[in-house]
Write an enzyme that holds these catalytic residues in place. Structure first.
Site, PDB file in Angstrom:
ATOM      1  N   HIS A 297     -19.173   6.594  -4.294  1.00  0.00           N
ATOM      2  CA  HIS A 297     -20.179   7.615  -4.630  1.00  0.00           C
ATOM      3  C   HIS A 297     -21.499   6.917  -4.972  1.00  0.00           C
ATOM      4  O   HIS A 297     -21.503   5.837  -5.558  1.00  0.00           O
ATOM      5  CB  HIS A 297     -19.683   8.455  -5.811  1.00  0.00           C
ATOM      6  CG  HIS A 297     -20.548   9.653  -6.060  1.00  0.00           C
ATOM      7  ND1 HIS A 297     -21.727   9.572  -6.762  1.00  0.00           N
ATOM      8  CD2 HIS A 297     -20.429  10.948  -5.670  1.00  0.00           C
ATOM      9  CE1 HIS A 297     -22.293  10.780  -6.795  1.00  0.00           C
ATOM     10  NE2 HIS A 297     -21.516  11.624  -6.134  1.00  0.00           N
TER      11      HIS A 297
ATOM     12  N   GLU B 169     -23.571   7.363  -7.234  1.00  0.00           N
ATOM     13  CA  GLU B 169     -23.756   7.030  -8.656  1.00  0.00           C
ATOM     14  C   GLU B 169     -23.024   5.738  -9.001  1.00  0.00           C
ATOM     15  O   GLU B 169     -23.473   4.970  -9.852  1.00  0.00           O
ATOM     16  CB  GLU B 169     -23.289   8.208  -9.530  1.00  0.00           C
ATOM     17  CG  GLU B 169     -24.283   9.355  -9.446  1.00  0.00           C
ATOM     18  CD  GLU B 169     -23.702  10.736  -9.693  1.00  0.00           C
ATOM     19  OE1 GLU B 169     -22.568  10.851 -10.182  1.00  0.00           O
ATOM     20  OE2 GLU B 169     -24.416  11.717  -9.364  1.00  0.00           O
TER      21      GLU B 169
ATOM     22  N   GLU C 109     -23.916  12.141   1.575  1.00  0.00           N
ATOM     23  CA  GLU C 109     -24.611  12.654   0.400  1.00  0.00           C
ATOM     24  C   GLU C 109     -25.964  11.958   0.260  1.00  0.00           C
ATOM     25  O   GLU C 109     -26.038  10.849  -0.299  1.00  0.00           O
ATOM     26  CB  GLU C 109     -23.779  12.388  -0.863  1.00  0.00           C
ATOM     27  CG  GLU C 109     -22.410  13.023  -0.840  1.00  0.00           C
ATOM     28  CD  GLU C 109     -21.886  13.254  -2.255  1.00  0.00           C
ATOM     29  OE1 GLU C 109     -21.617  14.401  -2.580  1.00  0.00           O
ATOM     30  OE2 GLU C 109     -21.777  12.288  -3.023  1.00  0.00           O
TER      31      GLU C 109
ATOM     32  N   ASN D 131     -16.420  17.607  -7.343  1.00  0.00           N
ATOM     33  CA  ASN D 131     -16.528  16.344  -8.086  1.00  0.00           C
ATOM     34  C   ASN D 131     -17.060  16.685  -9.471  1.00  0.00           C
ATOM     35  O   ASN D 131     -18.239  16.968  -9.630  1.00  0.00           O
ATOM     36  CB  ASN D 131     -17.488  15.414  -7.323  1.00  0.00           C
ATOM     37  CG  ASN D 131     -17.787  14.141  -8.087  1.00  0.00           C
ATOM     38  OD1 ASN D 131     -17.147  13.841  -9.101  1.00  0.00           O
ATOM     39  ND2 ASN D 131     -18.763  13.372  -7.600  1.00  0.00           N
ATOM     40  N   TRP D 132     -16.165  16.669 -10.442  1.00  0.00           N
ATOM     41  CA  TRP D 132     -16.553  17.104 -11.793  1.00  0.00           C
ATOM     42  C   TRP D 132     -17.378  16.046 -12.523  1.00  0.00           C
ATOM     43  O   TRP D 132     -17.914  16.306 -13.585  1.00  0.00           O
ATOM     44  CB  TRP D 132     -15.307  17.463 -12.612  1.00  0.00           C
ATOM     45  CG  TRP D 132     -14.519  18.630 -12.084  1.00  0.00           C
ATOM     46  CD1 TRP D 132     -14.821  19.411 -10.990  1.00  0.00           C
ATOM     47  CD2 TRP D 132     -13.301  19.169 -12.622  1.00  0.00           C
ATOM     48  NE1 TRP D 132     -13.873  20.383 -10.825  1.00  0.00           N
ATOM     49  CE2 TRP D 132     -12.924  20.265 -11.811  1.00  0.00           C
ATOM     50  CE3 TRP D 132     -12.493  18.827 -13.707  1.00  0.00           C
ATOM     51  CZ2 TRP D 132     -11.760  21.019 -12.047  1.00  0.00           C
ATOM     52  CZ3 TRP D 132     -11.342  19.571 -13.949  1.00  0.00           C
ATOM     53  CH2 TRP D 132     -10.983  20.655 -13.131  1.00  0.00           C
ATOM     54  N   LYS D 133     -17.428  14.852 -11.964  1.00  0.00           N
ATOM     55  CA  LYS D 133     -18.175  13.736 -12.597  1.00  0.00           C
ATOM     56  C   LYS D 133     -17.700  13.565 -14.048  1.00  0.00           C
ATOM     57  O   LYS D 133     -16.524  13.767 -14.330  1.00  0.00           O
ATOM     58  CB  LYS D 133     -19.675  13.970 -12.470  1.00  0.00           C
ATOM     59  CG  LYS D 133     -20.092  14.220 -11.006  1.00  0.00           C
ATOM     60  CD  LYS D 133     -21.547  14.138 -10.757  1.00  0.00           C
ATOM     61  CE  LYS D 133     -21.814  14.368  -9.273  1.00  0.00           C
ATOM     62  NZ  LYS D 133     -23.226  14.224  -8.921  1.00  0.00           N
TER      63      LYS D 133
ATOM     64  N   GLY E 129     -27.785  16.458  -7.398  1.00  0.00           N
ATOM     65  CA  GLY E 129     -28.140  16.920  -8.737  1.00  0.00           C
ATOM     66  C   GLY E 129     -29.609  17.290  -8.895  1.00  0.00           C
ATOM     67  O   GLY E 129     -30.080  17.492 -10.004  1.00  0.00           O
TER      68      GLY E 129
ATOM     69  N   GLY F 251     -20.913  18.759  -6.700  1.00  0.00           N
ATOM     70  CA  GLY F 251     -20.978  18.313  -8.086  1.00  0.00           C
ATOM     71  C   GLY F 251     -21.205  19.494  -9.010  1.00  0.00           C
ATOM     72  O   GLY F 251     -20.275  20.218  -9.368  1.00  0.00           O
ATOM     73  N   GLY F 252     -22.459  19.720  -9.367  1.00  0.00           N
ATOM     74  CA  GLY F 252     -22.820  20.738 -10.360  1.00  0.00           C
ATOM     75  C   GLY F 252     -22.153  22.086 -10.130  1.00  0.00           C
ATOM     76  O   GLY F 252     -21.581  22.678 -11.067  1.00  0.00           O
TER      77      GLY F 252
ATOM     78  N   SER G 178     -26.541  19.003  -3.896  1.00  0.00           N
ATOM     79  CA  SER G 178     -27.055  20.346  -4.215  1.00  0.00           C
ATOM     80  C   SER G 178     -26.508  21.420  -3.284  1.00  0.00           C
ATOM     81  O   SER G 178     -27.225  22.352  -2.907  1.00  0.00           O
ATOM     82  CB  SER G 178     -28.590  20.351  -4.235  1.00  0.00           C
ATOM     83  OG  SER G 178     -29.053  19.484  -5.262  1.00  0.00           O
TER      84      SER G 178
HETATM   85  P1  PGA Z   1     -24.425  17.904  -6.751  1.00  0.00           P
HETATM   86  O1  PGA Z   1     -23.542  16.542  -6.631  1.00  0.00           O
HETATM   87  O2  PGA Z   1     -23.669  18.976  -6.018  1.00  0.00           O
HETATM   88  O3  PGA Z   1     -24.519  18.167  -8.236  1.00  0.00           O
HETATM   89  O4  PGA Z   1     -25.750  17.612  -6.130  1.00  0.00           O
HETATM   90  C1  PGA Z   1     -22.864  16.225  -5.446  1.00  0.00           C
HETATM   91  C2  PGA Z   1     -22.132  14.913  -5.638  1.00  0.00           C
HETATM   92  O5  PGA Z   1     -22.675  14.008  -6.260  1.00  0.00           O
HETATM   93  O6  PGA Z   1     -20.975  14.742  -5.156  1.00  0.00           O
END
Ligand code: PGA
Length: 257
Positions: A98, A100, A168, A12-14, A174, A234-235, A213
Protein backbone atom coordinates in the site's frame (compact mmCIF):
# COMPACT_ATOMS: atom_id res chain seq x y z
CA UNK A 1 -16.07 -4.44 -15.10
CA UNK A 2 -15.95 -7.44 -17.35
CA UNK A 3 -18.46 -10.28 -16.86
CA UNK A 4 -15.66 -12.86 -16.96
CA UNK A 5 -14.23 -11.57 -13.66
CA UNK A 6 -16.19 -11.54 -10.40
CA UNK A 7 -16.16 -8.06 -8.87
CA UNK A 8 -14.19 -7.64 -5.64
CA UNK A 9 -15.16 -4.86 -3.25
CA UNK A 10 -12.52 -4.57 -0.54
CA UNK A 11 -12.56 -2.36 2.53
CA UNK A 12 -9.20 -1.23 3.91
CA UNK A 13 -9.96 -0.07 7.43
CA UNK A 14 -6.39 1.20 7.92
CA UNK A 15 -5.62 2.13 11.57
CA UNK A 16 -9.29 2.28 12.57
CA UNK A 17 -11.80 -0.01 14.29
CA UNK A 18 -9.28 -2.29 15.99
CA UNK A 19 -11.65 -3.59 18.66
CA UNK A 20 -15.36 -3.86 19.32
CA UNK A 21 -16.21 -1.25 16.68
CA UNK A 22 -14.54 -3.47 14.08
CA UNK A 23 -16.59 -6.44 15.18
CA UNK A 24 -19.75 -4.34 14.90
CA UNK A 25 -18.89 -3.28 11.36
CA UNK A 26 -18.14 -6.91 10.47
CA UNK A 27 -21.64 -7.85 11.64
CA UNK A 28 -23.09 -5.25 9.28
CA UNK A 29 -20.95 -6.51 6.39
CA UNK A 30 -22.27 -9.99 7.17
CA UNK A 31 -25.83 -8.69 6.67
CA UNK A 32 -24.78 -6.91 3.47
CA UNK A 33 -23.28 -10.00 1.81
CA UNK A 34 -26.56 -11.76 0.86
CA UNK A 35 -27.82 -8.52 -0.71
CA UNK A 36 -25.00 -8.47 -3.28
CA UNK A 37 -24.71 -12.03 -4.61
CA UNK A 38 -22.06 -12.41 -7.28
CA UNK A 39 -19.88 -9.74 -5.67
CA UNK A 40 -16.89 -10.76 -3.55
CA UNK A 41 -16.66 -8.70 -0.37
CA UNK A 42 -13.47 -8.36 1.66
CA UNK A 43 -12.57 -6.45 4.80
CA UNK A 44 -9.08 -5.64 6.03
CA UNK A 45 -9.23 -4.79 9.75
CA UNK A 46 -6.19 -3.89 11.86
CA UNK A 47 -4.25 -6.92 13.17
CA UNK A 48 -5.94 -6.65 16.58
CA UNK A 49 -9.41 -7.26 15.13
CA UNK A 50 -8.60 -9.94 12.54
CA UNK A 51 -9.39 -12.97 14.71
CA UNK A 52 -12.71 -11.60 16.00
CA UNK A 53 -13.78 -10.37 12.57
CA UNK A 54 -12.78 -13.66 10.91
CA UNK A 55 -14.77 -15.58 13.50
CA UNK A 56 -17.82 -13.37 12.90
CA UNK A 57 -17.55 -13.75 9.11
CA UNK A 58 -16.78 -17.47 9.09
CA UNK A 59 -19.01 -19.24 6.57
CA UNK A 60 -20.41 -16.00 5.08
CA UNK A 61 -18.13 -15.92 2.05
CA UNK A 62 -16.79 -12.48 3.07
CA UNK A 63 -12.99 -12.54 2.92
CA UNK A 64 -10.78 -11.20 5.70
CA UNK A 65 -7.44 -9.63 4.84
CA UNK A 66 -4.54 -8.22 6.81
CA UNK A 67 -3.14 -4.85 5.76
CA UNK A 68 0.51 -5.89 5.88
CA UNK A 69 2.80 -8.76 6.88
CA UNK A 70 6.45 -9.45 7.59
CA UNK A 71 8.29 -11.48 4.97
CA UNK A 72 9.84 -13.96 7.43
CA UNK A 73 7.66 -16.78 8.79
CA UNK A 74 8.93 -16.35 12.38
CA UNK A 75 11.90 -15.09 14.36
CA UNK A 76 13.34 -12.17 16.28
CA UNK A 77 11.42 -9.34 14.63
CA UNK A 78 9.82 -7.53 17.56
CA UNK A 79 6.45 -6.06 16.73
CA UNK A 80 6.04 -7.82 13.40
CA UNK A 81 3.37 -10.26 12.21
CA UNK A 82 4.07 -13.16 9.83
CA UNK A 83 1.96 -14.78 7.13
CA UNK A 84 1.45 -18.04 9.09
CA UNK A 85 0.21 -15.97 12.06
CA UNK A 86 -2.30 -14.20 9.83
CA UNK A 87 -3.54 -17.56 8.59
CA UNK A 88 -3.90 -18.74 12.19
CA UNK A 89 -5.92 -15.61 12.94
CA UNK A 90 -8.35 -16.41 10.14
CA UNK A 91 -7.14 -14.10 7.36
CA UNK A 92 -7.07 -15.50 3.83
CA UNK A 93 -5.90 -12.37 2.01
CA UNK A 94 -3.32 -9.66 2.65
CA UNK A 95 -2.78 -6.16 1.23
CA UNK A 96 0.82 -5.70 0.12
CA UNK A 97 2.68 -2.53 -0.89
CA UNK A 98 0.00 0.00 0.00
CA UNK A 99 1.29 3.50 -0.78
CA UNK A 100 1.11 4.43 2.92
CA UNK A 101 3.54 1.56 3.61
CA UNK A 102 5.80 2.73 0.78
CA UNK A 103 5.58 6.43 1.83
CA UNK A 104 5.74 6.24 5.63
CA UNK A 105 7.50 2.93 6.31
CA UNK A 106 10.11 2.82 3.56
CA UNK A 107 8.69 -0.19 1.76
CA UNK A 108 10.49 -0.87 -1.52
CA UNK A 109 9.61 -2.88 -4.61
CA UNK A 110 12.02 -5.57 -3.41
CA UNK A 111 10.30 -5.66 -0.03
CA UNK A 112 6.89 -5.87 -1.70
CA UNK A 113 8.15 -8.73 -3.84
CA UNK A 114 9.40 -10.62 -0.75
CA UNK A 115 6.07 -10.06 1.02
CA UNK A 116 4.03 -11.36 -1.93
CA UNK A 117 6.18 -14.51 -1.94
CA UNK A 118 5.81 -14.92 1.84
CA UNK A 119 2.04 -14.53 1.55
CA UNK A 120 1.87 -17.07 -1.27
CA UNK A 121 4.00 -19.57 0.65
CA UNK A 122 1.42 -19.42 3.47
CA UNK A 123 -1.56 -19.62 1.04
CA UNK A 124 -2.60 -16.02 1.66
CA UNK A 125 -3.84 -14.24 -1.47
CA UNK A 126 -2.22 -10.83 -1.99
CA UNK A 127 -3.76 -7.56 -3.15
CA UNK A 128 -0.74 -5.80 -4.60
CA UNK A 129 -0.94 -1.99 -4.63
CA UNK A 130 0.67 0.27 -7.21
CA UNK A 131 0.20 3.94 -7.99
CA UNK A 132 1.91 7.21 -8.86
CA UNK A 133 2.35 10.38 -6.79
CA UNK A 134 0.95 13.75 -7.82
CA UNK A 135 4.39 14.97 -8.91
CA UNK A 136 4.85 11.86 -11.04
CA UNK A 137 1.44 12.30 -12.65
CA UNK A 138 2.06 15.98 -13.35
CA UNK A 139 5.40 15.08 -14.92
CA UNK A 140 3.59 12.67 -17.26
CA UNK A 141 5.31 9.67 -15.68
CA UNK A 142 2.25 7.73 -14.49
CA UNK A 143 2.62 4.71 -16.78
CA UNK A 144 6.39 4.59 -16.35
CA UNK A 145 6.07 4.55 -12.54
CA UNK A 146 3.17 2.09 -12.34
CA UNK A 147 4.78 -0.11 -15.00
CA UNK A 148 8.03 -0.27 -13.05
CA UNK A 149 6.24 -1.08 -9.78
CA UNK A 150 4.35 -3.89 -11.49
CA UNK A 151 7.35 -5.24 -13.39
CA UNK A 152 9.28 -5.57 -10.13
CA UNK A 153 6.69 -7.97 -8.72
CA UNK A 154 5.22 -9.63 -11.81
CA UNK A 155 6.98 -12.97 -11.24
CA UNK A 156 5.68 -13.05 -7.68
CA UNK A 157 2.16 -12.11 -8.83
CA UNK A 158 2.22 -14.85 -11.43
CA UNK A 159 3.19 -17.31 -8.72
CA UNK A 160 0.36 -16.20 -6.41
CA UNK A 161 -2.85 -17.93 -7.37
CA UNK A 162 -5.67 -15.40 -7.69
CA UNK A 163 -3.69 -12.31 -6.69
CA UNK A 164 -5.40 -8.98 -7.27
CA UNK A 165 -3.71 -5.73 -8.27
CA UNK A 166 -4.95 -2.40 -6.88
CA UNK A 167 -4.23 0.77 -8.83
CA UNK A 168 -4.28 3.55 -6.28
CA UNK A 169 -3.04 6.96 -7.42
CA UNK A 170 -1.39 8.36 -4.29
CA UNK A 171 -2.88 11.83 -4.87
CA UNK A 172 -6.40 10.34 -4.77
CA UNK A 173 -6.05 8.45 -1.48
CA UNK A 174 -7.99 10.06 1.33
CA UNK A 175 -8.15 13.37 -0.51
CA UNK A 176 -11.67 13.23 -1.92
CA UNK A 177 -10.12 13.62 -5.40
CA UNK A 178 -10.71 10.42 -7.37
CA UNK A 179 -9.16 9.68 -10.73
CA UNK A 180 -11.70 10.31 -13.49
CA UNK A 181 -13.15 7.07 -14.86
CA UNK A 182 -11.29 7.64 -18.13
CA UNK A 183 -7.93 8.36 -16.48
CA UNK A 184 -8.30 5.35 -14.19
CA UNK A 185 -9.31 3.09 -17.09
CA UNK A 186 -6.25 4.18 -19.08
CA UNK A 187 -3.97 2.95 -16.31
CA UNK A 188 -6.02 -0.21 -15.72
CA UNK A 189 -5.84 -0.94 -19.42
CA UNK A 190 -2.05 -0.55 -19.34
CA UNK A 191 -1.86 -2.89 -16.33
CA UNK A 192 -4.00 -5.44 -18.22
CA UNK A 193 -1.58 -5.14 -21.13
CA UNK A 194 1.48 -5.75 -18.94
CA UNK A 195 -0.22 -8.79 -17.44
CA UNK A 196 -1.09 -10.03 -20.94
CA UNK A 197 2.50 -9.60 -22.08
CA UNK A 198 3.37 -12.11 -19.37
CA UNK A 199 0.43 -14.44 -19.92
CA UNK A 200 -3.01 -14.16 -21.48
CA UNK A 201 -4.46 -16.26 -18.67
CA UNK A 202 -2.97 -13.95 -16.06
CA UNK A 203 -4.51 -10.92 -17.78
CA UNK A 204 -7.87 -12.63 -18.14
CA UNK A 205 -8.16 -13.74 -14.53
CA UNK A 206 -6.41 -11.05 -12.47
CA UNK A 207 -8.77 -8.59 -10.84
CA UNK A 208 -7.48 -5.04 -11.06
CA UNK A 209 -9.10 -2.86 -8.41
CA UNK A 210 -9.30 0.91 -8.34
CA UNK A 211 -8.59 2.72 -5.06
CA UNK A 212 -8.46 6.39 -4.13
CA UNK A 213 -11.52 8.27 -2.87
CA UNK A 214 -13.88 5.62 -4.25
CA UNK A 215 -17.29 6.69 -2.90
CA UNK A 216 -20.98 5.92 -3.51
CA UNK A 217 -21.29 8.89 -5.88
CA UNK A 218 -18.43 7.90 -8.20
CA UNK A 219 -18.55 4.10 -7.85
CA UNK A 220 -20.95 3.37 -10.72
CA UNK A 221 -18.94 5.37 -13.27
CA UNK A 222 -15.60 3.89 -12.19
CA UNK A 223 -16.91 0.32 -11.99
CA UNK A 224 -18.46 0.66 -15.46
CA UNK A 225 -14.95 0.75 -16.98
CA UNK A 226 -14.15 -2.57 -18.58
CA UNK A 227 -10.76 -3.03 -16.89
CA UNK A 228 -11.85 -1.98 -13.40
CA UNK A 229 -12.85 -5.15 -11.56
CA UNK A 230 -13.72 -3.69 -8.19
CA UNK A 231 -12.41 -1.34 -5.57
CA UNK A 232 -10.05 -0.99 -2.63
CA UNK A 233 -11.86 1.43 -0.38
CA UNK A 234 -10.46 3.28 2.60
CA UNK A 235 -12.59 6.01 4.17
CA UNK A 236 -15.90 4.91 2.68
CA UNK A 237 -15.43 1.34 3.94
CA UNK A 238 -15.71 2.48 7.56
CA UNK A 239 -19.38 3.32 7.11
CA UNK A 240 -21.70 0.46 6.20
CA UNK A 241 -24.07 2.71 4.24
CA UNK A 242 -21.32 3.89 1.90
CA UNK A 243 -19.55 0.52 1.68
CA UNK A 244 -22.93 -1.08 0.96
CA UNK A 245 -23.74 1.51 -1.71
CA UNK A 246 -20.45 0.80 -3.50
CA UNK A 247 -21.03 -2.97 -3.29
CA UNK A 248 -24.56 -2.43 -4.62
CA UNK A 249 -23.19 -0.43 -7.55
CA UNK A 250 -20.93 -3.39 -8.38
CA UNK A 251 -23.85 -5.79 -8.00
CA UNK A 252 -26.10 -3.69 -10.27
CA UNK A 253 -23.41 -3.47 -12.92
CA UNK A 254 -22.65 -7.20 -12.80
CA UNK A 255 -26.33 -8.10 -13.02
CA UNK A 256 -26.93 -5.89 -16.06
CA UNK A 257 -23.99 -7.25 -18.05
P1 PGA B 1 -9.53 6.12 0.40
O1 PGA B 1 -8.31 5.05 0.59
O2 PGA B 1 -10.70 5.36 -0.15
O3 PGA B 1 -9.78 6.66 1.78
O4 PGA B 1 -9.03 7.17 -0.55
C1 PGA B 1 -8.10 4.03 -0.35
C2 PGA B 1 -6.92 3.20 0.09
O5 PGA B 1 -5.94 3.76 0.59
O6 PGA B 1 -6.92 1.94 -0.04
Amino acid sequence: MNPSRKPLIAGNWKMNLGGLAGLELAMRVKSLAPQVPGVDLLVAPPFTAIAAVAHELDGTGVFVAAQNLHQQPSGAFTGEISAPMLVESGATWVIVGHSERRQFFGETDAGVDAKIRAATAASLTPIVCVGESLAEREAGRTLEVVGAQLAAVLDAIEGADGAAVAYEPVWAIGTGKNASPGDAEAVHCAIRGWLAARSEALARTTRVLYGGSLKPDNAAALLAQSNIDGGLIGGASLDIASFGAIASAAFAHARNN
